[in-house]
Design a protein around this motif. Structure first.
Motif, PDB file in Angstrom:
ATOM      1  N   ASP A   7      -2.468   2.195 -13.010  1.00  0.00           N
ATOM      2  CA  ASP A   7      -1.484   1.814 -12.009  1.00  0.00           C
ATOM      3  C   ASP A   7      -0.085   1.763 -12.645  1.00  0.00           C
ATOM      4  O   ASP A   7       0.519   0.702 -12.776  1.00  0.00           O
ATOM      5  CB  ASP A   7      -1.866   0.439 -11.423  1.00  0.00           C
ATOM      6  N   GLN A  63       1.725 -12.125 -12.554  1.00  0.00           N
ATOM      7  CA  GLN A  63       1.382 -10.755 -12.174  1.00  0.00           C
ATOM      8  C   GLN A  63       0.750 -10.051 -13.363  1.00  0.00           C
ATOM      9  O   GLN A  63       1.178 -10.224 -14.500  1.00  0.00           O
ATOM     10  CB  GLN A  63       2.646  -9.997 -11.732  1.00  0.00           C
ATOM     11  N   TYR A 108      -0.794  -6.120 -14.440  1.00  0.00           N
ATOM     12  CA  TYR A 108      -0.905  -4.716 -14.041  1.00  0.00           C
ATOM     13  C   TYR A 108      -1.576  -3.905 -15.138  1.00  0.00           C
ATOM     14  O   TYR A 108      -1.281  -4.073 -16.332  1.00  0.00           O
ATOM     15  CB  TYR A 108       0.476  -4.126 -13.756  1.00  0.00           C
ATOM     16  N   ASP A 109      -2.470  -3.010 -14.724  1.00  0.00           N
ATOM     17  CA  ASP A 109      -3.104  -2.043 -15.608  1.00  0.00           C
ATOM     18  C   ASP A 109      -2.244  -0.782 -15.581  1.00  0.00           C
ATOM     19  O   ASP A 109      -2.302  -0.001 -14.627  1.00  0.00           O
ATOM     20  CB  ASP A 109      -4.522  -1.742 -15.124  1.00  0.00           C
ATOM     21  N   TRP A 117      -1.538  -3.041 -20.802  1.00  0.00           N
ATOM     22  CA  TRP A 117      -1.305  -4.029 -19.770  1.00  0.00           C
ATOM     23  C   TRP A 117       0.134  -4.535 -19.737  1.00  0.00           C
ATOM     24  O   TRP A 117       0.844  -4.493 -20.734  1.00  0.00           O
ATOM     25  CB  TRP A 117      -2.238  -5.233 -19.981  1.00  0.00           C
ATOM     26  N   GLU A 134       2.753  -0.153 -10.997  1.00  0.00           N
ATOM     27  CA  GLU A 134       2.615  -1.615 -10.910  1.00  0.00           C
ATOM     28  C   GLU A 134       2.560  -2.096  -9.450  1.00  0.00           C
ATOM     29  O   GLU A 134       3.328  -2.952  -9.026  1.00  0.00           O
ATOM     30  CB  GLU A 134       3.767  -2.309 -11.643  1.00  0.00           C
ATOM     31  N   THR A 135       1.624  -1.554  -8.719  1.00  0.00           N
ATOM     32  CA  THR A 135       1.501  -1.890  -7.300  1.00  0.00           C
ATOM     33  C   THR A 135       0.363  -2.865  -7.003  1.00  0.00           C
ATOM     34  O   THR A 135       0.348  -3.497  -5.955  1.00  0.00           O
ATOM     35  CB  THR A 135       1.286  -0.610  -6.467  1.00  0.00           C
ATOM     36  N   GLU A 136      -0.627  -2.994  -7.923  1.00  0.00           N
ATOM     37  CA  GLU A 136      -1.796  -3.826  -7.668  1.00  0.00           C
ATOM     38  C   GLU A 136      -1.863  -4.978  -8.674  1.00  0.00           C
ATOM     39  O   GLU A 136      -2.144  -4.767  -9.851  1.00  0.00           O
ATOM     40  CB  GLU A 136      -3.076  -2.989  -7.752  1.00  0.00           C
ATOM     41  N   ASN A 137      -1.603  -6.172  -8.195  1.00  0.00           N
ATOM     42  CA  ASN A 137      -1.655  -7.355  -9.042  1.00  0.00           C
ATOM     43  C   ASN A 137      -3.118  -7.760  -9.269  1.00  0.00           C
ATOM     44  O   ASN A 137      -3.842  -8.076  -8.326  1.00  0.00           O
ATOM     45  CB  ASN A 137      -0.884  -8.501  -8.375  1.00  0.00           C
ATOM     46  N   TYR A 158       9.824  -4.952 -14.340  1.00  0.00           N
ATOM     47  CA  TYR A 158       8.943  -3.830 -14.064  1.00  0.00           C
ATOM     48  C   TYR A 158       9.362  -2.613 -14.887  1.00  0.00           C
ATOM     49  O   TYR A 158      10.460  -2.561 -15.458  1.00  0.00           O
ATOM     50  CB  TYR A 158       8.936  -3.527 -12.576  1.00  0.00           C
TER      51      TYR A 158
END
Length: 494
Positions: free
Chosen positions: A432, A425, A427-428, A401, A435-438, A313
């Motif tokens: 984001d 996983q 992430y945008d 990304w 990196e909380t929304e897969n 991350y």
């Protein structure tokens, strides 16, 4: 031209003022004002052995051969890296005085250095035993484990042979003895266990009072006996040499740990100030290329990772990178995607040794960016990241990304004994950044493209390291390996 490279182990970008405006690192910030700040710089991985190897060889872990860290490094990896040239080896052959200071990683990292720090094996073996015993006793009764940890730290020198005050003095002595030099300084302040000035901690505590949780409560989120759970007990993450923090209104919690991390960043910054003053006093600063960076970042709770560097991350793989050439009239900031693999090629280019192609590097020289010649820089579309020490993932980072993919079926972290996310996983990072929304299910076309991009990067960077990967070859042995592994175990590595 001389070269000074300073690696601050586990330093996050958001603790450097040149990135987010904080005033924790004034010396690095001043250096940044005179040089170039690389806003999107990345390590190749999340562990020190492979990351420092990438720094010194200009290669990805996949191509230099070292993917693991510490005791997990295999004989195959050791055989591979022994056949890969490294920057200090090249410069030593060209007549440069080469020296390393601070944290000694030993083994293959010694190659090419005329001067290298030594370890006190007895000290670190004893410290490792104390830490294991304290964690065990803490599980039986907290007061017993806490007492053992306090007693040991009261009777021994916690910092050992790589004490930061000694780094400046040793570097100064080296300057007085050298002509043209390459020097690597590896500072450990921001790596657990934090050993910092209590007054600095008090200064930073109030900034974290809205996110405080007892470390004992955090430890209960992890399986009993796991390495992560043990690290959150006394003698693990924070410095608990006296009772003041237990009695403090903030208590021994996440706020204290984060404040100690901030204080550690300031203490590392003060050491860098001493190094630069030593150069300036000898009228060498304007003849020295100075590079300040981290080998990897650190997670302070993101993705359920506390005061460790697991996962690929952003807090763990994005690193601060500040480069100050002797005479810089170039860009102040660069938003290009750059890598720790670019450092060695940059140094060779700055020393006008690049044409000799002494390193078969994956990285490219940053010199065009430093000199404001962006048209001569080949912009990257993506970066390849990988990890192996705590779990086995690969990732690709593009302009927007981040895509992560597990190499093995089970993505469980061997330190936390639980997974930090799904096997795939996406992430945008624009919308984001934390990196909380897969988005694997929501963005199938992007997912497919990034799968292909990762596969393409892997095919373009086939392993090409070492004299042999034959499993029947003799094991590579290092005289200092036992001491190094004792030292790593004292820092919490298993």
């Amino acid at each position: 031209m001389n070269v000074l490279v300073v690696v601050v182990d586990a330093l996050r970008t958001d603790r450097v003022g040149a990135y987010d405006g904080r005033r924790v690192t004034p010396t690095i910030d001043e250096l940044a004002a005179e040089g170039t700040v690389f806003e999107r710089a990345y390590s190749t991985t999340n562990a020190t052995d492979p990351a420092l190897t990438s720094l010194q060889t200009g290669r990805l872990p996949r191509t230099h051969g070292v993917r693991n860290h510490g005791s997990h490094v295999t004989d195959e990896e050791k055989r591979a890296i022994e056949g890969v040239p490294a920057l200090p080896m090249v410069l030593e052959e060209r007549g440069y005085d080469t020296a390393a200071f601070g944290r000694p990683l030993g083994r293959w990292h010694r190659r090419g250095f005329d001067r290298y720090p030594e370890l006190s094996s007895a000290h670190w073996r004893l410290k490792s035993l104390e830490k294991s015993a304290s964690s065990l006793l803490y599980g039986i009764h907290p007061a017993i484990g806490d007492t053992l940890s306090r007693t040991y730290n009261a009777l021994t020198d916690r910092t050992g042979s790589d004490d930061e005050d000694g780094v400046v003095a040793e570097f100064t002595d080296f300057l007085d003895e050298s002509n043209q030099f390459y020097s690597l300084v590896h500072l450990m302040d921001t790596h657990t266990p934090y050993d910092v000035d209590d007054a600095l901690v008090e200064r930073y505590l109030e900034e974290h009072d809205d996110e405080n949780r007892p470390l004992s409560a955090v430890a209960e989120e992890f399986p009993t006996g796991s390495i992560t759970a043990n690290s959150l007990t006394p003698g693990g993450v924070v410095n608990q040499d006296n009772e003041r923090w237990e009695d403090h209104e903030m208590g021994v919690g996440t706020a204290l740990a984060r404040a100690q991390y901030d204080a550690a960043a300031t203490e590392a910054d003060r050491t860098i100030e001493g190094l630069l003053e030593a150069l300036e006093t000898r009228e060498l600063l304007e003849e020295t290329l100075v590079v300040v960076l981290a080998d990897h970042g650190e997670s302070l709770g993101e993705h359920g990772i506390y005061f460790e560097h697991h996962g690929l991350y952003e807090p763990t793989t994005r690193i601060p990178l500040v480069v100050r050439p002797p005479e810089s009239d170039g860009v102040e900031r660069s938003a290009e995607l750059v890598s720790i693999t670019d450092i060695a090629p940059t140094i060779l280019d700055a020393l006008e040794l690049a044409d000799e192609r002494a390193l078969d590097a994956d990285g490219q020289s940053l010199r065009p960016l430093l000199e404001g010649e962006g048209d001569d820089w080949e912009s990257r579309e993506s970066l390849l990241l990988e990890e192996a020490n705590t779990q086995r993932f690969r990732a690709v980072r593009t302009d927007r990304w981040k895509y992560l993919r597990a190499v093995e079926d089970d993505p469980t972290c061997r330190y936390c004994e639980r997974s930090h996310g799904e096997s795939e996983q996406l992430y945008d990072l624009e919308s984001d950044p934390e990196e909380t929304e897969n988005l694997v299910a929501e963005r199938p076309e992007t997912l497919a493209a990034l799968r292909d991009e990762l596969d393409d990067l892997l095919s373009r960077h086939e392993p090409r390291s070492g004299p042999s990967n034959d499993a029947d070859d003799d094991a590579v042995e290092y005289d200092d390996e036992e001491e190094v592994l004792d030292r790593l175990e004292s820092l919490g590595y298993r």
